[in-house]
Design an enzyme around this catalytic site. Structure first.
Site, PDB file in Angstrom:
ATOM      1  N   LYS A 198       0.809  -1.229   0.000  1.00  0.00           N
ATOM      2  CA  LYS A 198       0.000   0.000   0.000  1.00  0.00           C
ATOM      3  C   LYS A 198       0.839   1.274   0.000  1.00  0.00           C
ATOM      4  CE  LYS A 198      -4.475  -1.436   1.634  1.00  0.00           C
ATOM      5  NZ  LYS A 198      -4.332  -2.881   1.906  1.00  0.00           N
TER       6      LYS A 198
ATOM      7  N   GLU B 112     -10.084   7.498   3.783  1.00  0.00           N
ATOM      8  CA  GLU B 112     -10.962   6.641   4.566  1.00  0.00           C
ATOM      9  C   GLU B 112     -10.274   5.291   4.681  1.00  0.00           C
ATOM     10  OE1 GLU B 112     -11.903   7.069   1.199  1.00  0.00           O
ATOM     11  OE2 GLU B 112     -11.364   4.986   0.722  1.00  0.00           O
TER      12      GLU B 112
ATOM     13  N   SER C 275       1.474  -9.783  -1.329  1.00  0.00           N
ATOM     14  CA  SER C 275       1.154  -8.363  -1.110  1.00  0.00           C
ATOM     15  C   SER C 275       1.497  -7.850   0.280  1.00  0.00           C
ATOM     16  CB  SER C 275      -0.329  -8.122  -1.398  1.00  0.00           C
ATOM     17  OG  SER C 275      -1.135  -8.981  -0.608  1.00  0.00           O
TER      18      SER C 275
HETATM   19  C1  LIG Z   1      -5.222  -3.872   1.378  1.00  0.00           C
HETATM   20  C2  LIG Z   1      -4.542  -5.116   1.054  1.00  0.00           C
HETATM   21  C3  LIG Z   1      -4.921  -5.913  -0.044  1.00  0.00           C
HETATM   22  C4  LIG Z   1      -6.121  -5.616  -0.913  1.00  0.00           C
HETATM   23  O1  LIG Z   1      -6.088  -4.410  -1.580  1.00  0.00           O
HETATM   24  P1  LIG Z   1      -5.788  -4.303  -3.147  1.00  0.00           P
HETATM   25  O2  LIG Z   1      -6.047  -2.865  -3.435  1.00  0.00           O
HETATM   26  O3  LIG Z   1      -6.724  -5.206  -3.858  1.00  0.00           O
HETATM   27  O4  LIG Z   1      -4.384  -4.684  -3.358  1.00  0.00           O
HETATM   28  C5  LIG Z   1      -4.180  -7.050  -0.331  1.00  0.00           C
HETATM   29  N1  LIG Z   1      -3.130  -7.416   0.429  1.00  0.00           N
HETATM   30  C6  LIG Z   1      -2.735  -6.688   1.503  1.00  0.00           C
HETATM   31  C7  LIG Z   1      -1.580  -7.164   2.301  1.00  0.00           C
HETATM   32  C8  LIG Z   1      -3.429  -5.529   1.848  1.00  0.00           C
HETATM   33  O5  LIG Z   1      -3.029  -4.826   2.926  1.00  0.00           O
END
Ligand SMILES: *Cc1c(COP(=O)(O)O)cnc(C)c1O
Length: 393
Positions: free
Chosen positions: A89, A111, A377
């Site tokens: 993020k 938000e 992610s």
């Molecule tokens: C917020 C988040 C997501 C989902 O958000 P996307 O905008 O779809 O990437 C996925 N993985 C993690 C670790 C997150 O914090």
């Protein structure tokens, strides 16, 4: 370019900017400025230097030998979990705050649902010395105490949205109202590839550093820059947009989306938009989302807080229409097992969101010589309570 927005922010039939009149000036100013600013040399230099020294990029592309052996293919993990703050993020929040500064804004409004985007925003506001106001549903504030504490530590003001169900939808409504009243000095920082144009395109571009690095790293490791598959989880679609970005136009690279299947798509205790979503306007853009007969968004469900969003960004609606992606609705149980599997095989505790992407390895067969890149992610520290109660550790 089938997967880039047109001048009005549409991916095919999806996207655009469906906004109240009171926001038209703000959005128009942003639409006009963002492409020019992000292509300026001084902007790119500042962004790249922060991505390197503050975020910790490039993140490794790790050849997961044990997973590869287990699934009899070649698995690489793109380690976004190693970014500062523990997930992808921050790639986006850093980009947007630099843009906000170039636009002469002093305040950031955002938000947040589970609080992850709120923390990533509060982090870059502290770094840049900008005032930060984060709207969060009153119920979410109770459920996500550690992230509320993080935001406060970082100097952000957390405002409770008290109307309706007191969750993300109400937080979005109140953040937008705040922005309408404070447009002059305030930038609205959106956390995923959703919202009115230019946000989906802008967020995708800031996250595109992920696939830019994958290409370079794969070239070094395998002698070719294109994998056979890229797998990513999708809540709103920002980490996937980043991991897919430089492969979108190349059909030789297959793209796989893992959605939060929840408890199954039949009883609607799910967040698998591609299976149960219908066309409509959500958060200012035309896309698919889970809705009732009147077109009101339904509450989504997934064990993962980052995936339980009733829609996804317009890019995904378009990719579904053109059959560019394979979609999987990963059930809660499948994701939790896949998360534990990564811990045991590779010594990496993934975010539950990322565990959904990993679960695709159990659902689909890959060839022995395929190169499969999974976008990891985020890391699992934030989810430890959840894992603990699930596995009864
Ligand atoms: C917020 C988040 C997501 C989902 O958000 P996307 O905008 O779809 O990437 C996925 N993985 C993690 C670790 C997150 O914090």
């Amino acid at each position: 370019m089938r997967f880039q927005v047109d001048k009005d922010g549409f991916y095919g039939r999806f996207g655009g900017a469906f906004i109240p009149e009171a926001l038209e000036n703000n959005i128009a100013a942003l639409q006009e400025a963002y492409q020019t600013i992000i292509q300026e040399e001084s902007f790119k230099e500042e962004l790249n230097s922060l991505l390197q020294d503050y975020v910790g990029r490039p993140t490794p592309l790790y050849h997961a030998a044990n997973l590869s052996k287990k699934y009899n293919t070649n698995v690489y993990l793109k380690r976004e979990d190693l970014c500062h703050t523990g997930a992808h993020k921050i790639n986006n929040t850093i980009g947007q705050i630099l843009l906000a500064k170039r636009l002469g804004k002093q305040k950031i409004v955002a938000e947040t649902g589970a609080g992850q985007h709120g923390v990533a925003t509060a982090t870059v506001c502290a770094l840049m010395g900008m005032e930060c106001i984060v709207f969060m549903g009153a119920l979410d504030i109770k459920r996500q105490a550690p992230n509320v504490a993080r935001m406060k530590m970082l100097g952000a003001e957390v405002r409770a949205a008290e109307s309706g169900a007191k969750t993300l939808k109400e937080a979005v409504d109140e953040a937008l109202l705040y922005w309408i009243d404070n447009a002059e000095d305030t930038f609205y920082l959106i956390g995923s590839a959703v919202g009115p144009h230019p946000y989906p395109d802008m967020v995708s571009r800031f996250q595109s550093v992920i696939s830019e690095e994958i290409k370079k790293q794969l070239k070094e490791k395998e002698g070719r820059e294109n994998p056979d598959y890229v797998i990513a989880c999708v809540g709103g679609g920002s980490n996937a947009a980043g991991a897919f970005y430089h492969f979108l136009e190349n059909d030789d690279v297959k793209l796989i989306v893992a959605e939060g299947g929840g408890e199954g798509v039949d009883n609607l205790k799910t967040a698998a938009t591609s299976f149960v979503g219908k066309e409509g306007v959500l958060h200012g853009s035309k896309t698919l989302f889970m809705q009732d007969e009147k077109g009101e968004p339904l509450e989504a469900y997934s064990i993962s807080a980052g995936l339980d969003y009733p829609g996804f960004g317009p890019l995904y609606a378009h990719m579904k229409e053109l059959n560019r992606t394979e979609f999987f609705a990963i059930l809660d149980d499948e994701a939790m097992q896949a998360g534990l599997n990564l811990c045991r095989e590779e010594g990496i505790i993934p975010a539950i969101e990322s565990s959904h992407a990993l679960a695709v390895l159990d659902k689909r067969k890959f060839n022995e010589d395929d190169i499969v890149v999974i976008n990891l992610s985020g890391r699992g520290d934030k989810d430890l309570d959840n894992y603990r109660s699930y596995f009864e550790f």
